[in-house]
Write a protein that holds these residues in place. Structure first.
Motif, short mmCIF file in Angstrom:
data_model
loop_
_atom_site.label_atom_id
_atom_site.label_comp_id
_atom_site.label_asym_id
_atom_site.label_seq_id
_atom_site.Cartn_x
_atom_site.Cartn_y
_atom_site.Cartn_z
N SER A 123 0.83 -1.21 0.00
CA SER A 123 0.00 0.00 0.00
C SER A 123 0.86 1.27 0.00
O SER A 123 0.56 2.23 -0.71
N ARG A 124 1.93 1.23 0.79
CA ARG A 124 2.82 2.39 0.84
C ARG A 124 3.53 2.59 -0.50
O ARG A 124 3.70 3.70 -0.97
N THR A 125 3.94 1.49 -1.09
CA THR A 125 4.61 1.56 -2.39
C THR A 125 3.67 2.14 -3.45
O THR A 125 4.06 2.99 -4.26
N SER A 126 2.45 1.71 -3.46
CA SER A 126 1.48 2.23 -4.42
C SER A 126 1.21 3.71 -4.19
O SER A 126 1.03 4.49 -5.14
N GLU A 127 1.19 4.11 -2.93
CA GLU A 127 0.95 5.52 -2.61
C GLU A 127 2.04 6.42 -3.15
O GLU A 127 1.74 7.44 -3.79
N VAL A 128 3.29 6.04 -2.91
CA VAL A 128 4.39 6.89 -3.35
C VAL A 128 4.48 6.90 -4.88
O VAL A 128 4.77 7.94 -5.48
N GLY A 130 1.97 6.64 -7.04
CA GLY A 130 0.90 7.48 -7.58
C GLY A 130 1.16 8.96 -7.39
O GLY A 130 1.00 9.76 -8.33
N GLN A 131 1.57 9.36 -6.19
CA GLN A 131 1.78 10.78 -5.92
C GLN A 131 2.99 11.35 -6.66
O GLN A 131 2.94 12.48 -7.14
N ARG A 233 8.30 12.33 2.46
CA ARG A 233 6.89 12.46 2.81
C ARG A 233 6.75 13.55 3.89
O ARG A 233 7.29 13.42 4.98
N SER A 237 1.96 13.96 2.40
CA SER A 237 2.10 13.91 0.94
C SER A 237 3.56 13.71 0.56
O SER A 237 4.48 14.18 1.26
N TRP A 238 3.77 13.02 -0.55
CA TRP A 238 5.13 12.78 -1.05
C TRP A 238 5.54 13.92 -1.97
O TRP A 238 4.78 14.33 -2.85
#
Length: 248
Positions: A123-128, A130-131, A233, A237-238
């Motif tokens: 989940s963290r990998t997908s978040e970074v 995408g942003q 982060r 937000s990244w």
């Protein structure tokens, strides 16, 4: 009469001995230039008899081995270093160094693997991903008719040294944009998270860019780009903290 016969017999014996000596004498050798010619041993010369004490086979015949002379006081025997022993020592040292290097490298790799959660925290990998993909598309797009939007994107997504790096990279675009009416559009096609450690990340980004001149004759050129970005982060937000274009 007997005296005369005695003299005759003596002369015969002397003649026989002389003939025998001439027969036993080896032929004369021709020596090398400058060497002393062979001289037959004249009568009356005294033959030199070798001293038995000088013979290498002479000595005590009792059967006991001859003792070597004792070393003088204060003399130490010089140690002899043999090549096999040196090679053996070097092999052992290299083996120890190899084991230590392997152990140290394994420890470093295991520490890095434990701190890098790019493959475990999905989940963290997908978040970074995408942003940062959104941030790259925003800061590397520029419209000559809406420069405020580009400035707003830079202040929103860039921190640290990435601010000046971005300014330098788009300096030529900003200078030519009003005259050529340039519109630069960047779209991320793929990205991968190389490192994810807490609030720090490093990503490899692949992007397509289109550069359109909207002057008298519209012209569009396309290019592909690959670069890496460091991200941090902040405030949930990244943001991009550094840009690496792999140029020196």
């Amino acid at each position: 009469m007997s005296t005369t016969r005695h003299l005759v017999n003596r002369q015969r014996r002397l003649a026989t001995v002389a003939a025998a000596e001439r027969t036993a004498t080896p032929p004369r050798r021709t020596g090398a230039p400058g060497s002393e010619p062979h001289r037959p041993e004249a009568a009356g010369d005294t033959a030199v008899t070798a001293d038995p004490a000088d013979s290498p086979d002479s000595g005590d015949l009792s059967g006991e081995p001859e003792k070597e002379p004792a070393a003088p006081r204060g003399w130490l025997p010089r140690p002899t270093i043999r090549l096999p022993a040196v090679l053996c020592a070097l092999t052992v040292l290299l083996g120890v160094f190899a084991v230590w290097s392997f152990t140290a490298a394994a420890g470093l790799n295991s520490d890095a693997a434990r701190s890098n959660t790019a493959l475990t925290d999905i989940s963290r990998t997908s978040e970074v991903k995408g942003q940062i993909s959104e941030a790259v598309g925003a800061v590397f797009s520029y419209n000559y008719a809406a420069t405020a939007k580009s400035d707003q994107a830079a202040s929103t997504y860039l921190v640290g040294k990435a601010v000046q790096q971005h300014r330098d990279m788009l300096a030529e675009v900003r200078a030519q944009a009003p005259k050529q009416k340039l519109v630069l559009t960047t779209t991320v096609t793929e990205s991968g998270v190389e490192l994810l450690d807490g609030n720090r990340a490093r990503l490899l980004v692949f992007a397509d860019q289109s550069n359109t001149r909207t002057g008298k004759s519209e012209e569009t050129t396309y290019a592909a780009a690959m670069f890496a970005v460091d991200a941090v982060r902040r405030g949930g937000s990244w943001r991009i903290s550094a840009i690496d274009t792999f140029t020196r």
